[in-house]
Design a protein around this motif. Structure first.
Motif, PDB file in Angstrom:
ATOM      1  N   SER A  41      46.429 -21.187  37.620  1.00  0.00           N
ATOM      2  CA  SER A  41      45.846 -22.525  37.705  1.00  0.00           C
ATOM      3  C   SER A  41      44.421 -22.401  38.207  1.00  0.00           C
ATOM      4  N   ALA A  42      43.739 -23.529  38.254  1.00  0.00           N
ATOM      5  CA  ALA A  42      42.436 -23.596  38.918  1.00  0.00           C
ATOM      6  C   ALA A  42      42.656 -23.468  40.421  1.00  0.00           C
ATOM      7  N   THR A  47      40.658 -29.103  40.110  1.00  0.00           N
ATOM      8  CA  THR A  47      40.879 -30.063  39.019  1.00  0.00           C
ATOM      9  C   THR A  47      40.609 -31.491  39.512  1.00  0.00           C
ATOM     10  N   GLU A  74      40.306 -23.293  35.358  1.00  0.00           N
ATOM     11  CA  GLU A  74      41.176 -22.132  35.108  1.00  0.00           C
ATOM     12  C   GLU A  74      40.367 -20.932  34.635  1.00  0.00           C
ATOM     13  N   PHE A 136      47.234 -24.310  31.461  1.00  0.00           N
ATOM     14  CA  PHE A 136      46.882 -25.734  31.322  1.00  0.00           C
ATOM     15  C   PHE A 136      46.012 -26.039  30.112  1.00  0.00           C
ATOM     16  N   ARG A 150      48.463 -32.854  33.810  1.00  0.00           N
ATOM     17  CA  ARG A 150      48.449 -32.291  35.155  1.00  0.00           C
ATOM     18  C   ARG A 150      49.719 -31.472  35.401  1.00  0.00           C
ATOM     19  N   GLY A 151      49.519 -30.338  36.050  1.00  0.00           N
ATOM     20  CA  GLY A 151      50.646 -29.439  36.282  1.00  0.00           C
ATOM     21  C   GLY A 151      50.959 -28.565  35.071  1.00  0.00           C
ATOM     22  N   GLY A 152      50.081 -28.609  34.060  1.00  0.00           N
ATOM     23  CA  GLY A 152      50.375 -27.979  32.769  1.00  0.00           C
ATOM     24  C   GLY A 152      50.402 -26.467  32.754  1.00  0.00           C
ATOM     25  N   SER A 153      49.926 -25.835  33.813  1.00  0.00           N
ATOM     26  CA  SER A 153      49.980 -24.364  33.819  1.00  0.00           C
ATOM     27  C   SER A 153      51.425 -23.871  33.814  1.00  0.00           C
ATOM     28  N   ASP A 154      52.321 -24.665  34.384  1.00  0.00           N
ATOM     29  CA  ASP A 154      53.747 -24.308  34.334  1.00  0.00           C
ATOM     30  C   ASP A 154      54.191 -24.175  32.878  1.00  0.00           C
TER      31      ASP A 154
HETATM   32  N1  ASP Z   1      44.895 -27.247  37.291  1.00  0.00           N
HETATM   33  C1  ASP Z   1      45.762 -28.178  36.635  1.00  0.00           C
HETATM   34  C2  ASP Z   1      46.178 -29.287  37.596  1.00  0.00           C
HETATM   35  O1  ASP Z   1      45.751 -29.291  38.745  1.00  0.00           O
HETATM   36  C3  ASP Z   1      46.963 -27.535  36.013  1.00  0.00           C
HETATM   37  C4  ASP Z   1      47.925 -26.868  36.978  1.00  0.00           C
HETATM   38  O2  ASP Z   1      47.551 -26.526  38.089  1.00  0.00           O
HETATM   39  O3  ASP Z   1      49.065 -26.654  36.578  1.00  0.00           O
HETATM   40  O4  ASP Z   1      46.899 -30.164  37.223  1.00  0.00           O
END
Ligand code: ASP
Ligand code: ADP
Ligand code: MG
Length: 406
Positions: A41-42, A47, A74, A136, A150-154
């Motif tokens: 992730s970043a 973000t 990222e 992400f 958001r949360g897309g790195s998962d």
């Molecule tokens: N950096 C992105 C976020 O903060 C993606 C992630 O962290 O999964 O939503």
């Protein structure tokens, strides 16, 4: 020896020192003989910082430009991690989403992955390299940068694990697994050794941000063994699995909550066929997602109609309802932005009655008023005033004995 995809979230790569610690974890895996693809992730807060900057430029920026901006976070971490890996003597190569052809549809800011080209990654792995991929993000057919929500790195990590047929996908984060509820709200929450895909999917979609909902969907669909673990300590974490554990035959597995809720009500509408549709159609046309819906009919033959929306959509939904109110000759529109949704989740509910009544009694004993209720086979959700969030979560955690092992 196997192939693993490791994902490290924002806090886990939040400082130079933490990035070096991530490199250390990768080194340990390489020394065991494993092939490793890392998704990062970043750095934490980045973000959000970018989102805030965008808002200083324009109230509603073009989603395409948002993605160009948000994907930069990222890109910083993949490069830094590769440097840290090389500093420890490993061969490593970084790729943006586009460079490994994480092909998505073109719904910018919430794109869906359609295809991934795994050839490049496989050949790098065969050459003994650690492959580091930016989470992400992806690329559209026409070559624009896209992001996955958001949360897309998962989701990037799970999708890579699926196409690479990895032995397991490890989501390293700032908690050491999936808990019965967010440990930030209930310190007595207990780590689950296992949770089913079905339950995890409900937990995520009902607000537990420990995993992105789409990542769980993907893992379930492609049967990717998925584990949530701590970046900062060793341990088994939580395995997300198809099997229902023998050890944890609980009725309720966890409590999820969502703070991003708001509700709007239109009162005194004539009760006749077609009314629900004339209320909801303009809301849907404005791309506003609706969650719970309640309609009650009063003795005078008019009806009240209430539904919940994401808090960001509250103003827009209120305005739309106000104009519907005039058209239908309804009495008035009201709303409430200070609400939260709290949900009990568990596959055990399927075969047990009485969970709802225990839930409602526990809340009543604390004087917590329930505004809305919705149920499905494996969950019960209630809407309450946001000031009760912590009390309600802790009360339910206790009422269902979630702190105790077993
Ligand atoms: N950096 C992105 C976020 O903060 C993606 C992630 O962290 O999964 O939503
Ligand atoms: P990352 O930056 O690593 O992706 P997130 O902040 O997205 O991390 O997810 C981890 C956080 O999820 C935890 O710090 C925790 O507060 C929260 N969380 C919410 N519900 C749960 C739960 N049931 N179990 C564990 N963590 C949870
Ligand atoms: Mg996350």
């Amino acid at each position: 020896m196997g192939l693993y995809v490791y994902k490290f979230g924002g806090t886990s790569v939040g400082t130079a020192e933490r990035i070096r610690a991530v490199a250390g974890k990768v080194l340990a895996a390489r020394e065991r003989g494993d092939d490793i693809v890392v998704v990062v992730s970043a750095m934490s807060g980045e973000t959000n910082r970018l989102v805030a900057l965008a808002q200083e430029m324009q109230e509603e920026p073009e989603p395409r430009e948002m993605d160009v901006l948000l994907s930069t976070g990222e890109q910083v971490t993949i490069a830094l991690l590769c440097m840290a890996l090389r500093d420890k003597g490993m061969l490593a190569v970084s790729y943006t989403g586009g460079q490994v052809r994480i092909l998505t549809d073109d719904s910018h800011t919430k794109a869906r992955i359609q295809e991934i080209d795994n050839e490049r990654i496989h050949s790098d792995l065969s050459a003994g390299k650690v492959v580091v991929v930016a989470g992400f993000q992806g690329v559209t057919e026409s070559g624009s940068i896209s992001t996955l929500g958001r949360g897309g790195s998962d989701t990037t990590a799970v999708a890579l694990a699926a196409v690479l047929e990895a032995s397991e996908c490890h989501i390293y984060t700032d908690v050491d697994g999936v808990y019965t509820t967010d440990p930030r709200i209930e310190p007595r929450a207990r780590r689950l050794e296992r949770i089913t895909f079905e339950e995890m999917l409900e937990m995520a979609s009902l607000g537990s941000k420990v995993l992105q909902t789409r990542a769980v969907e993907f893992a379930g669909k492609y049967n990717v063994p998925l584990r949530v673990l701590s970046s900062f300590s060793d341990g088994e974490g939580t395995l997300i699995t198809y099997e229902e554990s023998e050890m944890e035959k609980a009725l309720v597995s966890g409590i999820a909550f969502n703070r991003d809720e708001a509700k709007v009500t239109i009162e005194g509408i004539p009760d006749r066929p077609g009314v629900a549709s004339s209320i909801l159609s303009p809301v849907a046309d404005a791309n506003i997602e609706i969650d719970m819906i309640i309609q009650n009919v009063a003795a005078d033959g008019t009806a009240d109609f209430t539904f919940t929306v994401h808090r960001n959509d509250y103003r827009k939904a209120y305005e739309i309802l106000s104009s519907t109110c005039r058209q239908l000759g309804a009495r008035k529109v009201s709303g409430d932005e200070q609400i939260v949704k709290i949900s009990l989740v568990g596959v055990g509910m399927r075969s047990h009655a009485g969970i709802a009544s225990t839930m409602f009694r526990a809340l009543a004993e604390e004087g917590i008023n329930i505004m809305m209720i919705s149920t499905s086979e494996i969950k019960i959700s209630v809407v309450v005033n946001e000031k009760y969030l912590e009390l309600a979560v802790r009360t339910l955690h206790k009422a269902f004995d979630l702190s105790e092992a077993g």
